[in-house]
Write an enzyme that holds these catalytic residues in place. Structure first.
Site, PDB file in Angstrom:
ATOM      1  N   HIS A  87       0.844  -1.204   0.000  1.00 39.32           N
ATOM      2  CA  HIS A  87       0.000   0.000   0.000  1.00 39.32           C
ATOM      3  C   HIS A  87       0.877   1.251   0.000  1.00 39.32           C
ATOM      4  O   HIS A  87       0.682   2.168  -0.798  1.00 39.32           O
ATOM      5  CB  HIS A  87      -0.934  -0.005   1.216  1.00 39.32           C
ATOM      6  CG  HIS A  87      -1.548   1.339   1.530  1.00 39.32           C
ATOM      7  ND1 HIS A  87      -2.562   1.876   0.777  1.00 39.32           N
ATOM      8  CD2 HIS A  87      -1.282   2.248   2.501  1.00 39.32           C
ATOM      9  CE1 HIS A  87      -2.891   3.077   1.282  1.00 39.32           C
ATOM     10  NE2 HIS A  87      -2.120   3.317   2.320  1.00 39.32           N
ATOM     11  N   ASP A 116       7.078  21.229 -26.504  1.00 36.36           N
ATOM     12  CA  ASP A 116       6.908  19.908 -25.890  1.00 36.36           C
ATOM     13  C   ASP A 116       7.902  19.850 -24.747  1.00 36.36           C
ATOM     14  O   ASP A 116       8.548  20.842 -24.415  1.00 36.36           O
ATOM     15  CB  ASP A 116       7.182  18.781 -26.911  1.00 36.36           C
ATOM     16  CG  ASP A 116       6.474  17.478 -26.522  1.00 36.36           C
ATOM     17  OD1 ASP A 116       6.824  16.918 -25.475  1.00 36.36           O
ATOM     18  OD2 ASP A 116       5.562  17.050 -27.252  1.00 36.36           O
ATOM     19  N   TRP A 152       7.030  -0.044   3.885  1.00 41.01           N
ATOM     20  CA  TRP A 152       7.547   0.632   2.683  1.00 41.01           C
ATOM     21  C   TRP A 152       8.936   1.188   2.941  1.00 41.01           C
ATOM     22  O   TRP A 152       9.688   1.440   2.005  1.00 41.01           O
ATOM     23  CB  TRP A 152       6.592   1.723   2.202  1.00 41.01           C
ATOM     24  CG  TRP A 152       6.784   3.060   2.836  1.00 41.01           C
ATOM     25  CD1 TRP A 152       6.293   3.468   4.036  1.00 41.01           C
ATOM     26  CD2 TRP A 152       7.539   4.165   2.317  1.00 41.01           C
ATOM     27  NE1 TRP A 152       6.688   4.752   4.290  1.00 41.01           N
ATOM     28  CE2 TRP A 152       7.458   5.212   3.251  1.00 41.01           C
ATOM     29  CE3 TRP A 152       8.270   4.380   1.151  1.00 41.01           C
ATOM     30  CZ2 TRP A 152       8.086   6.441   3.078  1.00 41.01           C
ATOM     31  CZ3 TRP A 152       8.894   5.614   0.981  1.00 41.01           C
ATOM     32  CH2 TRP A 152       8.799   6.627   1.934  1.00 41.01           C
ATOM     33  N   SER A 180      12.876   5.715 -13.603  1.00 43.02           N
ATOM     34  CA  SER A 180      11.763   6.473 -14.170  1.00 43.02           C
ATOM     35  C   SER A 180      11.704   7.885 -13.590  1.00 43.02           C
ATOM     36  O   SER A 180      11.593   8.870 -14.326  1.00 43.02           O
ATOM     37  CB  SER A 180      10.451   5.737 -13.900  1.00 43.02           C
ATOM     38  OG  SER A 180       9.361   6.583 -14.111  1.00 43.02           O
ATOM     39  N   SER A 181      11.795   7.979 -12.268  1.00 38.07           N
ATOM     40  CA  SER A 181      11.713   9.297 -11.635  1.00 38.07           C
ATOM     41  C   SER A 181      12.862  10.191 -12.050  1.00 38.07           C
ATOM     42  O   SER A 181      12.675  11.392 -12.286  1.00 38.07           O
ATOM     43  CB  SER A 181      11.758   9.170 -10.114  1.00 38.07           C
ATOM     44  OG  SER A 181      10.636   8.521  -9.653  1.00 38.07           O
ATOM     45  N   HIS A 264      13.453  11.862   3.449  1.00 36.30           N
ATOM     46  CA  HIS A 264      12.875  13.140   3.824  1.00 36.30           C
ATOM     47  C   HIS A 264      12.694  14.089   2.655  1.00 36.30           C
ATOM     48  O   HIS A 264      11.603  14.626   2.479  1.00 36.30           O
ATOM     49  CB  HIS A 264      13.516  13.800   5.037  1.00 36.30           C
ATOM     50  CG  HIS A 264      12.522  14.777   5.589  1.00 36.30           C
ATOM     51  ND1 HIS A 264      11.455  14.367   6.343  1.00 36.30           N
ATOM     52  CD2 HIS A 264      12.326  16.077   5.336  1.00 36.30           C
ATOM     53  CE1 HIS A 264      10.666  15.411   6.557  1.00 36.30           C
ATOM     54  NE2 HIS A 264      11.177  16.453   5.964  1.00 36.30           N
ATOM     55  N   GLU A 266      12.136  13.175  -0.184  1.00 40.53           N
ATOM     56  CA  GLU A 266      11.012  12.536  -0.858  1.00 40.53           C
ATOM     57  C   GLU A 266       9.674  13.102  -0.370  1.00 40.53           C
ATOM     58  O   GLU A 266       8.736  13.289  -1.149  1.00 40.53           O
ATOM     59  CB  GLU A 266      11.068  11.025  -0.626  1.00 40.53           C
ATOM     60  CG  GLU A 266       9.839  10.243  -1.059  1.00 40.53           C
ATOM     61  CD  GLU A 266       9.668  10.188  -2.567  1.00 40.53           C
ATOM     62  OE1 GLU A 266      10.650  10.435  -3.286  1.00 40.53           O
ATOM     63  OE2 GLU A 266       8.546   9.901  -3.001  1.00 40.53           O
ATOM     64  N   TYR A 268       9.095  16.063   0.544  1.00 39.28           N
ATOM     65  CA  TYR A 268       8.866  17.360  -0.094  1.00 39.28           C
ATOM     66  C   TYR A 268       8.648  17.208  -1.585  1.00 39.28           C
ATOM     67  O   TYR A 268       7.978  18.036  -2.201  1.00 39.28           O
ATOM     68  CB  TYR A 268      10.011  18.322   0.251  1.00 39.28           C
ATOM     69  CG  TYR A 268       9.971  18.605   1.733  1.00 39.28           C
ATOM     70  CD1 TYR A 268       8.935  19.368   2.262  1.00 39.28           C
ATOM     71  CD2 TYR A 268      10.871  18.017   2.605  1.00 39.28           C
ATOM     72  CE1 TYR A 268       8.822  19.559   3.614  1.00 39.28           C
ATOM     73  CE2 TYR A 268      10.768  18.208   3.967  1.00 39.28           C
ATOM     74  CZ  TYR A 268       9.742  18.979   4.468  1.00 39.28           C
ATOM     75  OH  TYR A 268       9.618  19.155   5.809  1.00 39.28           O
ATOM     76  N   SER A 279      -1.158  27.465  -5.310  1.00 42.94           N
ATOM     77  CA  SER A 279      -0.821  28.855  -5.617  1.00 42.94           C
ATOM     78  C   SER A 279      -1.390  29.304  -6.960  1.00 42.94           C
ATOM     79  O   SER A 279      -1.349  30.485  -7.273  1.00 42.94           O
ATOM     80  CB  SER A 279       0.699  29.041  -5.620  1.00 42.94           C
ATOM     81  OG  SER A 279       1.223  28.638  -4.383  1.00 42.94           O
ATOM     82  N   HIS A 313      15.101  13.122  11.978  1.00 46.32           N
ATOM     83  CA  HIS A 313      13.935  13.253  12.862  1.00 46.32           C
ATOM     84  C   HIS A 313      13.001  12.047  12.723  1.00 46.32           C
ATOM     85  O   HIS A 313      12.067  11.902  13.498  1.00 46.32           O
ATOM     86  CB  HIS A 313      13.182  14.572  12.642  1.00 46.32           C
ATOM     87  CG  HIS A 313      12.583  14.724  11.291  1.00 46.32           C
ATOM     88  ND1 HIS A 313      12.517  15.921  10.639  1.00 46.32           N
ATOM     89  CD2 HIS A 313      12.015  13.832  10.447  1.00 46.32           C
ATOM     90  CE1 HIS A 313      11.940  15.765   9.469  1.00 46.32           C
ATOM     91  NE2 HIS A 313      11.621  14.500   9.325  1.00 46.32           N
ATOM     92  N   HIS A 314      13.277  11.196  11.725  1.00 43.04           N
ATOM     93  CA  HIS A 314      12.520   9.944  11.627  1.00 43.04           C
ATOM     94  C   HIS A 314      13.096   8.883  12.552  1.00 43.04           C
ATOM     95  O   HIS A 314      12.556   7.793  12.646  1.00 43.04           O
ATOM     96  CB  HIS A 314      12.560   9.422  10.186  1.00 43.04           C
ATOM     97  CG  HIS A 314      11.877  10.338   9.201  1.00 43.04           C
ATOM     98  ND1 HIS A 314      10.550  10.211   8.868  1.00 43.04           N
ATOM     99  CD2 HIS A 314      12.339  11.395   8.496  1.00 43.04           C
ATOM    100  CE1 HIS A 314      10.226  11.146   7.989  1.00 43.04           C
ATOM    101  NE2 HIS A 314      11.289  11.881   7.754  1.00 43.04           N
ATOM    102  N   THR A 339       7.123  27.132   5.485  1.00 43.70           N
ATOM    103  CA  THR A 339       5.794  26.569   5.261  1.00 43.70           C
ATOM    104  C   THR A 339       4.729  27.543   5.753  1.00 43.70           C
ATOM    105  O   THR A 339       3.699  27.741   5.112  1.00 43.70           O
ATOM    106  CB  THR A 339       5.655  25.222   5.987  1.00 43.70           C
ATOM    107  OG1 THR A 339       6.813  24.440   5.721  1.00 43.70           O
ATOM    108  CG2 THR A 339       4.434  24.474   5.514  1.00 43.70           C
ATOM    109  N   LYS A 342       4.045  30.216   3.300  1.00 42.49           N
ATOM    110  CA  LYS A 342       3.150  29.803   2.229  1.00 42.49           C
ATOM    111  C   LYS A 342       1.691  29.876   2.653  1.00 42.49           C
ATOM    112  O   LYS A 342       0.861  30.457   1.956  1.00 42.49           O
ATOM    113  CB  LYS A 342       3.478  28.375   1.790  1.00 42.49           C
ATOM    114  CG  LYS A 342       4.742  28.335   0.996  1.00 42.49           C
ATOM    115  CD  LYS A 342       5.025  26.947   0.503  1.00 42.49           C
ATOM    116  CE  LYS A 342       6.149  26.973  -0.490  1.00 42.49           C
ATOM    117  NZ  LYS A 342       5.826  27.687  -1.729  1.00 42.49           N
ATOM    118  N   ARG A 461       1.497   1.335  15.169  1.00 44.71           N
ATOM    119  CA  ARG A 461       1.173   1.160  13.762  1.00 44.71           C
ATOM    120  C   ARG A 461       1.684  -0.195  13.266  1.00 44.71           C
ATOM    121  O   ARG A 461       2.493  -0.835  13.919  1.00 44.71           O
ATOM    122  CB  ARG A 461       1.773   2.295  12.929  1.00 44.71           C
ATOM    123  CG  ARG A 461       3.282   2.323  12.941  1.00 44.71           C
ATOM    124  CD  ARG A 461       3.834   3.606  12.344  1.00 44.71           C
ATOM    125  NE  ARG A 461       3.825   3.586  10.887  1.00 44.71           N
ATOM    126  CZ  ARG A 461       4.766   4.149  10.130  1.00 44.71           C
ATOM    127  NH1 ARG A 461       5.792   4.785  10.673  1.00 44.71           N
ATOM    128  NH2 ARG A 461       4.692   4.106   8.810  1.00 44.71           N
TER     129      ARG A 461
END
Lengths: 537, 293
Positions: A87, A116, A152, A180-181, A264, A266, A268, A279, A313-314, A339, A342, A461
């Protein structure tokens, strides 16, 4: 920002003389297999992301069905673990990221006045390897021993010592997703650097383009690190290395450092394009210019830079020196400043605006409020001593689903409703869309809000069973989950109707207050736009 | 609308090659996955065949795609703007490669400055050492792991030093080849590029010799704990990149013999030479951090 241009209609007529290729889309399946057209590839990405969203969502339904009541009743724990793992992988790499790449494909060339994407064939390749990557990943679930079951985040030693054989397939499918990315990001970055129309200076660029430029940079910087991480998992598991094994001088914590150095930024990667989308939508339906354009750009860049120095921080509970914990705590809290800029700018844009509440605006407003809730719970998790309590509880699950579902995914839905009429030339079914919005809004909060409570009360979890005291909340969470899942079928209905070109024709601008080059070309957008670049004044 | 002279940006027609490439990567991933899984269990079969099929498909795709690309370039379809796209694309690709190596260098730095000292009781980890492996002493190169695997460190003098000199010289010859191309001195170009390729092959040969030496004489293997792991993964991935770089240079060499490239128009050559300089820089980093320090 983007202002007046020569009209694209003129361009198109003028183009017929010196154009090498046909203006009409080729037909049949080969149109999609061999395409080099950014709009076709954008469509492919978006449909692929939506299908993955439904598949990943179905897996979430399995999880919520099992957690509907305490005890083990529907699936066995190993399968439950595979569901949580796949998932997560599908939603991150198969749904959110491809959806943003699809939007970038559709929109970036039209927004900067390019014919293009810069590298059209590579663009096709970066899309078409994705379905194969997920074919491998999902296919591995059906092998003897099952698919990936380590979450994951594939922490060692769960993914090395204790994982099943199919980990090798997981590793190679992640490699393909990464390729791909990276190719997609290179394409976006080169397109923006090199293909802007004359006069489209940096500080005139639409914010979606800016945020994607910075996202692309993050992608190129961290996806290779993920490739390195999975490679080390592969060699640790199959070739006897001990990167993540203390007995050989390695360290399982090293895995977490490498993973979150990718992981991390990732995060963002999955939210910066959302900031860009919001925006665009807020100014349109407030009929005002965006408040603080330049500060938006700088805030985006600041968030991206900070994202490289906050990864640990993870890992507050994995045993780091106190100095490191403090550094990562303060660096993380610092992110709330840009943040906050924004969120402030969006609110200030709406201030005394002439607001209307069309469907994209509804999603954008929901985004601002609910993403901010996710931001606040993130701030709570950033505080090291507090995180010791919250770590690996449902509070974390609530946090990142608020930023990813009501954040990233709501922004994608907002974007689809906002630009869909431009793509199809027809207004979507507004009644159904409103049903989709309200059903989603109510159910998503029923789904994720109580997770804060059970998390704070200590529910861990990634466990298929739980203590009786959490039963009532989990029942409601599951009901919310099923309702949210069903609500997406309304979205499917809207999209099918739209792809059949049903609905009222729209004019070029579609929305009264919309600004930007993409609103100055005809609706639906012709197969090729800006073959000769417009001049931006 | 004061439109200045605008050279049309070439947007290619539909192309069959990307989807062929996608199938190739699919076969390679499945094949490589099964191939690896076969090493641990009898359940899995067919990895080798699928992998070979994938590599073959990839080869077909590369030849077809590059042929397509070269034909377009030679028929003058490409504008300066497109050339910039290619150059920027290549530069960002090399940046992604840098970050790939960064992951392994990061693992190396973490292991030697944090993981190994902590296992030896540094910082506040006295009890880690006491309880888990009381006889373990932190050192780098880690020639004796906590669980007792021993090995010998690879010195920097001798072969690695020669290899460093070889690659650095090859970077210079590659640059000379580029300068010759820009001056349109074709015979010099062929000579310098040929020299670069020979140096690349020499490097690879010596690297193979070094691996044999490590396995046979030093007892330094992929399984020798985190020192051997970082040594072989860093030098191994570097070696793979040198191999790819050499192949790229060989293709360029053949194209030069066919008369391709002009002083103004030589993206492929420039990209190849950038790539070559990149693998050289990575080697210098390797030489400093893996061999010397």
């Amino acid at each position: 920002m983007s202002t007046a241009t020569d009209t694209a209609n003129e361009d198109l007529q003028h183009d017929h003389h010196d154009d090498h290729h046909a203006h009409h889309a080729p037909s049949g399946i080969t149109r999609w297999l061999f395409t080099t057209n950014h709009k076709d590839i954008g469509t492919l990405y978006l449909w692929f992301a939506f299908i993955m969203f439904l598949i990943g969502g179905a897996m979430a339904m399995v999880i919520r069905a099992e957690l509907f009541q305490p005890g083990l009743q529907i699936v066995d724990p190993n399968f439950f673990n595979q569901m949580t793992t796949v998932h997560g992988l599908i939603m991150v790499f198969g749904a959110v990221m491809p959806a943003f790449t699809g939007l970038a494909n559709w929109l970036v060339p039209m927004m900067i006045g390019a014919p293009d994407m810069a590298l059209p064939r590579m663009n096709n390749w970066s899309f078409w390897i994705l379905p194969f990557a997920f074919l491998i990943l999902i296919g591995s679930l059906f092998l003897p021993g099952g698919g990936p079951n380590f979450g994951w985040t594939f922490y060692a030693p769960l993914s090395t010592t204790y994982s099943n054989d199919s980990t090798a397939l997981f590793v190679f499918s992640v490699h393909i997703m990464g390729i791909s990315s990276i190719m997609g990001a290179i394409n976006v970055i080169v397109t923006i650097f090199n293909m802007r129309a004359p006069g489209m200076t940096w500080m005139k660029m639409p914010l979606f383009v800016w945020t994607w430029l910075i996202t692309a940079f993050l992608l190129i910087a961290v996806m290779p690190v993920l490739a390195g991480a999975v490679t080390m998992v592969l060699t640790d598991k199959f070739f006897g290395t001990s990167f993540f094994d203390a007995a050989g001088g390695g360290d399982p914590v090293l895995f977490q450092h490498i993973f979150w150095f990718f992981g991390h930024p990732e995060v963002y990667i999955m939210i910066l394009p959302a900031f860009g989308i919001i925006s665009h939508i807020i100014p349109t339906f407030s009929r005002k210019k965006l408040f603080g354009y330049a500060s938006m750009v700088y805030a985006t860049a600041s968030i991206a830079l900070l994202s490289f120095i906050v990864w640990a921080h993870h890992m507050f509970t994995t045993g780091m020196p106190v100095g490191a914990e403090l550094f990562f705590m303060f660096a993380t809290m610092l992110i709330s400043v840009p943040t906050g800029v924004k969120v402030f700018n969006w609110v200030a844009t709406m201030w005394r605006g002439s607001m209307t509440f069309e469907v994209p605006m509804l999603f954008a407003l929901a985004f601002i409020i609910l993403f901010t809730i996710g931001g606040f719970s993130g701030l709570m998790l950033a505080i090291t001593p507090v995180d010791f309590q919250y770590h690996d509880t449902y509070f974390v699950v609530a946090h990142f689903h608020y930023v990813l579902v009501t954040g990233a995914i709501f922004s994608i839905m907002a974007a689809v409703y906002y630009w869909l009429p431009k793509w199809t030339g027809k207004m979507f079914d507004v009644t159904l869309a409103k049903w989709h919005f309200w059903c989603s809004l109510i159910s998503v909060n029923l789904l994720f809000f109580p997770m804060h409570f059970v998390g704070l009360a200590g529910m861990p979890r990634r466990i298929p069973d739980y203590s009786l005291q959490f039963a009532d909340f989990n029942k409601w969470i599951s009901i919310g989950g099923f309702a949210f899942g069903l609500s997406q079928l309304i979205f499917l209905a809207v999209l099918i109707k739209a792809s059949r070109k049903q609905g009222e024709p729209v004019d070029d601008r579609v929305w009264e207050g919309a600004e930007g080059l993409e609103w100055e070309i005809p609706s639906p957008a012709p197969y090729h736009t800006f073959d000769t670049p417009p001049v931006v004044k | 609308m004061a439109q200045q002279e605008y050279q049309k940006y070439y947007v290619p027609e539909q192309s069959v090659w990307p989807i062929v490439g996608a199938v190739a990567l699919f076969l390679i991933a499945v094949g490589a996955g099964l191939f690896v899984m076969q090493t641990v269990s009898e359940t899995w079969k067919g990895g080798g065949i699928v992998l070979s099929l994938g590599l073959l498909t990839l080869l077909v795709m590369l030849v077809g795609w590059f042929k397509n690309q070269i034909d377009e370039s030679m028929s003058g379809l490409y504008s300066d703007q497109l050339g910039r796209s290619y150059r920027q694309g290549m530069a960002w690709f090399i940046f992604s490669e840098v970050m790939f190596f960064a992951a392994f260098f990061g693992a190396l730095f973490y292991a030697r400055t944090i993981a190994v000292p902590w296992l030896g009781g540094a910082s506040n980890n006295a009890m880690t050492n006491e309880v888990l492996w009381p006889t373990f002493e932190a050192m780098w190169p880690l020639t004796s792991t906590p669980d007792g695997t021993t090995t010998t460190a690879m010195g920097w003098a001798g072969l690695p030093l020669y290899n460093t000199i070889i690659l650095m010289v090859s970077s210079v010859t590659c640059h000379f080849a580029h300068v010759s191309l820009e001056k349109n001195e074709r015979s010099k170009l062929t000579m310098w590029l040929g020299a670069t390729i020979l140096l690349g092959c020499l490097f690879l040969g010596l690297q193979v010799y070094e691996y044999i030496h490590a396995y046979r004489d030093l007892g330094l293997t992929l399984q020798s704990g985190v020192y051997g792991n970082t040594f072989f993964l860093l030098t191994g991935f570097h070696g793979m990149h040198v191999t790819l770089g050499t192949i790229i240079l060989m293709v360029l060499f053949l194209r030069i013999l066919k008369g391709h490239f002009t002083p103004e128009n030589h993206f492929a050559f420039q990209a190849g030479s950038w790539y070559w300089h990149f693998v050289d820089v990575v080697w210098v980093m390797l030489f400093i951090f893996v061999y010397i320090l």
